[in-house]
Write a protein that holds these residues in place. Structure first.
Motif, PDB file in Angstrom:
ATOM      1  N   GLY A  13      33.596  10.365  83.517  1.00  0.00           N
ATOM      2  CA  GLY A  13      34.414  10.178  84.710  1.00  0.00           C
ATOM      3  C   GLY A  13      33.631  10.049  86.004  1.00  0.00           C
ATOM      4  N   LYS A  14      32.313  10.156  85.950  1.00  0.00           N
ATOM      5  CA  LYS A  14      31.478  10.030  87.147  1.00  0.00           C
ATOM      6  C   LYS A  14      30.965   8.592  87.251  1.00  0.00           C
ATOM      7  CE  LYS A  14      31.692  14.384  88.175  1.00  0.00           C
ATOM      8  NZ  LYS A  14      32.742  14.804  89.083  1.00  0.00           N
ATOM      9  N   ARG A  15      30.812   8.156  88.487  1.00  0.00           N
ATOM     10  CA  ARG A  15      30.273   6.823  88.757  1.00  0.00           C
ATOM     11  C   ARG A  15      28.896   6.972  89.379  1.00  0.00           C
ATOM     12  NH1 ARG A  15      35.264   5.725  92.326  1.00  0.00           N
ATOM     13  NH2 ARG A  15      34.604   7.844  92.689  1.00  0.00           N
ATOM     14  N   ALA A  16      27.956   6.181  88.886  1.00  0.00           N
ATOM     15  CA  ALA A  16      26.571   6.283  89.348  1.00  0.00           C
ATOM     16  C   ALA A  16      26.074   4.928  89.836  1.00  0.00           C
ATOM     17  CB  ALA A  16      25.674   6.785  88.226  1.00  0.00           C
ATOM     18  N   LEU A  17      25.204   4.983  90.829  1.00  0.00           N
ATOM     19  CA  LEU A  17      24.486   3.813  91.313  1.00  0.00           C
ATOM     20  C   LEU A  17      23.009   4.082  91.119  1.00  0.00           C
ATOM     21  CD1 LEU A  17      24.065   1.139  92.823  1.00  0.00           C
ATOM     22  CD2 LEU A  17      24.266   2.437  94.971  1.00  0.00           C
ATOM     23  N   VAL A  18      22.321   3.162  90.439  1.00  0.00           N
ATOM     24  CA  VAL A  18      20.879   3.255  90.247  1.00  0.00           C
ATOM     25  C   VAL A  18      20.263   2.037  90.907  1.00  0.00           C
ATOM     26  CG1 VAL A  18      18.982   3.432  88.603  1.00  0.00           C
ATOM     27  CG2 VAL A  18      21.209   4.454  88.040  1.00  0.00           C
ATOM     28  N   THR A  19      19.559   2.260  92.029  1.00  0.00           N
ATOM     29  CA  THR A  19      18.863   1.135  92.654  1.00  0.00           C
ATOM     30  C   THR A  19      17.583   0.895  91.867  1.00  0.00           C
ATOM     31  OG1 THR A  19      17.619   2.492  94.246  1.00  0.00           O
ATOM     32  CG2 THR A  19      19.817   1.720  94.922  1.00  0.00           C
ATOM     33  N   LEU A  43      25.450   9.434  78.687  1.00  0.00           N
ATOM     34  CA  LEU A  43      26.050  10.729  79.011  1.00  0.00           C
ATOM     35  C   LEU A  43      27.439  10.583  79.627  1.00  0.00           C
ATOM     36  CD1 LEU A  43      22.869  12.513  80.380  1.00  0.00           C
ATOM     37  CD2 LEU A  43      24.014  12.913  78.180  1.00  0.00           C
ATOM     38  N   GLY A  44      27.989   9.362  79.569  1.00  0.00           N
ATOM     39  CA  GLY A  44      29.374   9.159  79.961  1.00  0.00           C
ATOM     40  C   GLY A  44      29.637   8.582  81.328  1.00  0.00           C
ATOM     41  N   ALA A  45      28.609   8.357  82.130  1.00  0.00           N
ATOM     42  CA  ALA A  45      28.817   7.816  83.476  1.00  0.00           C
ATOM     43  C   ALA A  45      29.080   6.318  83.435  1.00  0.00           C
ATOM     44  CB  ALA A  45      27.608   8.096  84.362  1.00  0.00           C
ATOM     45  N   GLU A  46      29.847   5.856  84.405  1.00  0.00           N
ATOM     46  CA  GLU A  46      30.010   4.422  84.650  1.00  0.00           C
ATOM     47  C   GLU A  46      28.909   4.044  85.637  1.00  0.00           C
ATOM     48  OE1 GLU A  46      32.997   1.717  87.275  1.00  0.00           O
ATOM     49  OE2 GLU A  46      33.922   3.230  85.989  1.00  0.00           O
ATOM     50  N   VAL A  47      28.006   3.146  85.238  1.00  0.00           N
ATOM     51  CA  VAL A  47      26.798   2.882  86.017  1.00  0.00           C
ATOM     52  C   VAL A  47      26.814   1.485  86.614  1.00  0.00           C
ATOM     53  CG1 VAL A  47      24.274   2.697  85.932  1.00  0.00           C
ATOM     54  CG2 VAL A  47      25.452   4.477  84.608  1.00  0.00           C
TER      55      VAL A  47
END
Length: 111
Positions: free
Chosen positions: A5-11, A28-32
């Protein structure tokens, strides 16, 4: 630890360490959302236009500079490296942290 359920941004998330981090967050379940060099983190107008609402920011974008003597090192090249590797982290953080504060949750990792 799970990031369901967490949203992540990876630059810098489309190769190297950034890609490995993005894949692990997905596992691990994040929307990236992974940014590559098509989003130039040196310019806040670019970042603000592209920044998604996220819970996790991995500031990983970076460039290598030219190799040379400090006596003759090109100042424009120096500024390009600093603006990408340092200032870019602040610009991206300023774009996403207000949403984290509003939602009451956020994590920022600067590489």
């Amino acid at each position: 630890m799970r990031f369901d359920g967490k949203r992540a941004l990876v630059t810098g998330g489309n190769r190297g360490i950034g890609l490995a981090i993005a894949r692990q967050l997905e596992n691990l379940g994040a929307e990236v959302t992974a940014w590559d060099s098509s989003v130039d983190v040196r310019y806040d107008i670019n970042v603000k236009a592209a920044a998604p609402e996220v819970d996790i920011l991995i500031n990983n974008a970076g460039v290598f500079g030219a190799v040379g003597s400090a006596l003759t090192y090109d100042l424009v090249e120096w500024m390009r490296v600093l603006d990408t590797n340092l200032t870019g982290q602040l610009i991206v953080a300023q774009a996403v942290i207000p949403g984290m504060v509003k939602r009451g949750y956020g994590r920022v990792v600067n590489m």
